[in-house]
Every structure is written in structure tokens, then in C-alpha cells.
Design an enzyme around this catalytic site. Structure first.
Site, PDB file in Angstrom:
ATOM      1  N   HIS A  90      -6.294  22.574  40.438  1.00  0.00           N
ATOM      2  CA  HIS A  90      -7.616  23.079  40.791  1.00  0.00           C
ATOM      3  C   HIS A  90      -8.048  22.405  42.084  1.00  0.00           C
ATOM      4  CE1 HIS A  90     -11.650  24.732  40.260  1.00  0.00           C
ATOM      5  NE2 HIS A  90     -12.053  23.591  40.782  1.00  0.00           N
ATOM      6  N   ASP A 169     -19.774  28.390  30.162  1.00  0.00           N
ATOM      7  CA  ASP A 169     -19.674  28.038  31.586  1.00  0.00           C
ATOM      8  C   ASP A 169     -20.200  29.162  32.473  1.00  0.00           C
ATOM      9  OD1 ASP A 169     -18.743  26.375  33.877  1.00  0.00           O
ATOM     10  OD2 ASP A 169     -17.437  28.093  34.196  1.00  0.00           O
ATOM     11  N   ARG A 176     -26.624  27.297  37.796  1.00  0.00           N
ATOM     12  CA  ARG A 176     -26.508  26.154  38.722  1.00  0.00           C
ATOM     13  C   ARG A 176     -26.667  26.642  40.151  1.00  0.00           C
ATOM     14  NH1 ARG A 176     -20.911  24.129  37.583  1.00  0.00           N
ATOM     15  NH2 ARG A 176     -21.154  22.974  39.504  1.00  0.00           N
ATOM     16  N   SER A 191     -17.619  21.867  34.117  1.00  0.00           N
ATOM     17  CA  SER A 191     -17.296  23.260  34.449  1.00  0.00           C
ATOM     18  C   SER A 191     -15.799  23.425  34.714  1.00  0.00           C
ATOM     19  CB  SER A 191     -18.103  23.706  35.672  1.00  0.00           C
ATOM     20  OG  SER A 191     -17.740  25.016  36.043  1.00  0.00           O
ATOM     21  N   LYS A 195     -12.723  24.821  31.501  1.00  0.00           N
ATOM     22  CA  LYS A 195     -11.868  26.003  31.718  1.00  0.00           C
ATOM     23  C   LYS A 195     -10.394  25.603  31.686  1.00  0.00           C
ATOM     24  CE  LYS A 195     -14.092  27.276  35.508  1.00  0.00           C
ATOM     25  NZ  LYS A 195     -15.388  27.442  36.159  1.00  0.00           N
TER      26      LYS A 195
END
Length: 453
Positions: A90, A169, A176, A191, A195
Site C-alpha cells: 500500500h 471504512d 473524513r 482505514s 482493508k
């Protein structure tokens, strides 16, 4: 405190966090349950997000928040023989960040299973999914069964978040954005990791960016986020490590959607810019080492470099395209040695080249200034769900550290409006930093590694 806490006592929880108190596991459970079942008003969720943003959370709270969010939906389960092989990466995002496109197939070529569940860009240009959707036919909406089948057959897929994964989320992410609480370390941590944990991963590498074109401008703030992600990820049973990489100038030479796909394909053909290849090999080697597939980072880098050079990663990418809906003649053509990319990808109607105003050395290119112009031209979106123009983008014609002459073209803008405005010309010119060669400092891509404890 009961799990079926009514909305009436919810102000108590908000007040406790607002006053800097630590929330219990039951209170965090009640909050996420309320978010998921819509038993809490949107204004109360917004108040809670702001309280967390202002007062922060201790590691234990962040762990519980992440776990509760993960458990708000389906958690993927994989065949037993895949144990230790399901990995992902990520990135906190950046200008020209196309790393996922070559990295997922390179990892698959090294024997991993990579269920990359990615996002759309809400910023200057598209996210990974938008880039891939500039390829005709590419389908990001797959069922869990289809994902399993593609992982079995190909080894990697890049898809959008399904309805059943981490529904809490989606609610928090949207709020947000509109409550100015995006840059909170516990909220970002929960967050991202909820995931990734729902993907059923055994190892995860995080590319945390810092610099002018990143969410965090300085190394210390980026390090705080990376530390939080590594701590919480490992507490969830995922081997998690992070790489801190600098993000002032764009990654590679292309920024946009379709033009970034071209550059990713060049990287998969063993060509393309060095900084992109270095980031792909650094992140890949980290996963190889954490998973025990290579003894050292150097050995891992060699393995990733090899599959980029010998065409194995490219074969995986082509197979993934076909498995996700791209017609065989298109995937073959794009992955061929001398591909004419714009035979299949949409080219913008106009290309404008800008010239350097002075002689000197290119000290850098302000990625964020460039991205803001591309955003206005249609490469990104302001609100979720908006369409974007896949053909808008920029190609840098010079590299940082290079000598440049006055009148030499330094950038090519791909756009669909007839001409660029004088403000866009001025903003783009402001992105080019020229000075004397003595002032040039090579900002290397990877600043440091944060290993799991």
C-alpha cells in the site's frame, strides 16, 4: 457497558474523547457498530472524527479501532496451500505513483498471490484503479469468487473494494474527506489496515511518502505514521514493514492515467525510468525478505529485477489484463516489444510542449504544482463518483540533475481543451526549478526501512 449502546449515550463517548480520555474496547465497538448500522447521526460521527483528530489515540485504541472496522464486513479466507504467500503493498499516494502496476505482476512472477484491493483517486490525478480503467475493457468490479479464481490462475489481480469488505471504512472515509480529518494518524492507520487485514494477508509492505508532493511534508511526520502502521499491522498478525520514500518530484516521467500505464508497461519490459524501477524492486524485495523467500534485501532486489528483465512479470500483467476483461488482441498489442500504446489507449486531442526560460541545472520539478494543473484539466476528481479524463497527463522531458538550455522543451502536456490558459502556463513554469549545478541534491527514493519488530 453493553454492546447495544443507544445513540443517547453516544454523546458521552464523544465527550470522553474530546476531553482527551482513552476509549474502552466496548466504546469503540459501539461506535463502529453504530456507523455500520446507521444508528448514529452523521453529525455525531463527524464530531467523533474531529475529537480523534484533535486528541489522538493511543496504540491500543488504534488497534481496537482497526480490528472493529475489519470485522464490520467479510474477511477473505484463502486455500491452506497459500499460507505465507498472500501479500500486498500500500502506498500513501503521490504524483506519478504507478508502482502497483509493475509490482503486483512481478510478485506473482516470484510465486506470491497478490489480491490488490485498490482505491480511486480523490486527489490531483486518478488512483491505481483509474489508471487501469484507461485500458479498454479492464474490469475492477469482481466478486470474491472471481478474485480467488484469478489468483489461482494468474497470481495477481487489482480490483476495487467490494460491498462486503470493511463497509464501516466507506462511511468514515467519505466523512473524513468533508470534515478535514483526513490527516489523522490513527484514522489513516485504521482505514488502511482494516482493508488490508480483511484481504487475509500474511505480509504487507507500506510505501509511506514524505516531501512537497506528499500528505506529510517532513520525514518525522511520515515516520510517525509508518511506525503506527507497522505496530498495528503486526499486532493483527500480518508481517508488516514500511519504506519511507521521498516525494518532491513525480515518480518516473509520466503523470496522469493513460500516460502512466504506458510508463508502467515500459518498466515491465525492463525499460523505463530508474527511480520507478528502484522503488518497485525495493518494495518487492522487502516482501520477499519478510516472507522468508529471500535471505537478504539484496537477494530480493535481484529476484524482482530478474522478472522485470526476463519478461515473466510482463506475462503475468498480460494474463491479469485478460482475466479482468481486456480483449486478447489489445493485451497482446500493449505487451508487445514495440507497442503503439495509443492505438488502444485514448490520446488527448492536443499536446503542448513548454520551453525552459533559462540555462541551468534542473534542481527539481514540483510534483504538486504540476498535479494541480492536471487536476484542473480533468485528470483527477473533486468528488467521489465523478468521471475523469484518462487521456489528460504530462510527460517530463528532462530529469532532475540534468543541464538544460533556454528554449529547450522540458514538459509535454496532454490536454483536451484547445489551449492552456496563461495561468496554467505560469503555474507549470513555476513547477520547474532551475539553478546552478552546485545546488543540486539527489533526493534518493528510499530514505529508510522500518522493519517489523
Amino acid at each position: 457497558m453493553s454492546h447495544t449502546m443507544g445513540a443517547s449515550s453516544f454523546p458521552e463517548i464523544i465527550r470522553r474523547k474530546r476531553d482527551g480520555g482513552q476509549l474502552s474496547a466496548e466504546e469503540i465497538h459501539a461506535f463502529i457498530e453504530g456507523v455500520k448500522t446507521c444508528n448514529i447521526q452523521e453529525s455525531q460521527i463527524g464530531a467523533m472524527l474531529m475529537a480523534i483528530w484533535q486528541k489522538n489515540m493511543v496504540v491500543e485504541e488504534t488497534m481496537v479501532l482497526t480490528k472493529e472496522m475489519m470485522m464490520s464486513g467479510e474477511v477473505l479466507k484463502w486455500p491452506e496451500e497459500w499460507a505465507g504467500l498472500v501479500v500486498d503493498k500500500h502506498s500513501t499516494g503521490g504524483v506519478g505513483d504507478k508502482v502497483s502496476l509493475p509490482l503486483a505482476p512481478a510478485l506473482a512472477a516470484c510465486g506470491f498471490k497478490v489480491p490488490m484491493i485498490s482505491g480511486r483517486g480523490l486527489a490531483h490525478t486518478g488512483g491505481t484503479l483509474d489508471k487501469l480503467e484507461s485500458i479498454p475493457g479492464f474490469n475492477i468490479h469482481l466478486s470474491v469468487e472471481q478474485v480467488k479464481q484469478i489468483l489461482q490462475d494468474v497470481g495477481c489481480c487489482i480490483v476495487g473494494q467490494t460491498e462486503t469488505l470493511v463497509p464501516a471504512d466507506r462511511v468514515l472515509y467519505a466523512l473524513r474527506d468533508i470534515t478535514a480529518t483526513v490527516d489523522s494518524v490513527p484514522l489513516i492507520t485504521a482505514s488502511i489496515l482494516s482493508k488490508k487485514a480483511a484481504e487475509g494477508l500474511s505480509a504487507l509492505v507500506l510505501d509511506v511518502k514524505f516531501g512537497k508532493a506528499a500528505l506529510y511534508k517532513d520525514l518525522n511526520s511520515a515516520r510517525r505514521l509508518a511506525q503506527s502502521l507497522v505496530t498495528v499491522g503486526n499486532s493483527l498478525g500480518i508481517k508488516t514493514g514500511a519504506v519511507l520514500s521521498q516525494m518532491d518530484s513525480p515518480i518516473g516521467r509520466c503523470v496522469g492515467n493513460a500516460v502512466e500505464v504506458c510508463e508502467a508497461l515500459e518498466c515491465l519490459k525492463g525499460r523505463g525510468p530508474d527511480d520507478l524501477k528502484n522503488l518497485v524492486t525495493s518494495l518487492g524485495s522487502y516482501l520477499l525478505q519478510m516472507s522468508g523467500r529471500s535471505a537478504t534485501l539484496e537477494a530480493g532486489q535481484k529476484a524482482i529485477s530478474e522478472v522485470l528483465m526476463n519478461g515473466m512479470a510482463l506475462q503475468k500483467f498480460q494474463a491479469m489484463l485478460e482475466a479482468q476483461g481486456v480483449a486478447t488482441h489489445i493485451s497482446r498489442s500493449l505487451c508487445s516489444e514495440k507497442a503503439e500504446y495509443f492505438k488502444h489507449l485514448r490520446r488527448a486531442q492536443y499536446q503542448t510542449e513548454l520551453e525552459a526560460p533559462d540555462d541551468g541545472t534542473v534542481l527539481g520539478i514540483d510534483g504538486m504544482a504540476l498535479a494541480m494543473v492536471l487536476h484542473k484539466l480533468g485528470a483527477g476528481r473533486v468528488r467521489a463518483g465523478e468521471p475523469i479524463n484518462h487521456s489528460v497527463g504530462a510527460e517530463l522531458l528532462v530529469d532532475p540533475g540534468q543541464r538544460i538550455k533556454r528554449g529547450q522543451s522540458w514538459i509535454r502536456i496532454h490536454h483536451d481543451c484547445t489551449t492552456l490558459s496563461s495561468k496554467q502556463h505560469a503555474d507549470l513554469l513555476g513547477a520547474l526549478v532551475i539553478g546552478s549545478g552546485n545546488d543540486y541534491q539527489d533526493s534518493t527514493q528510499v530514505a529508510e526501512f522500518i522493519l517489523p519488530n
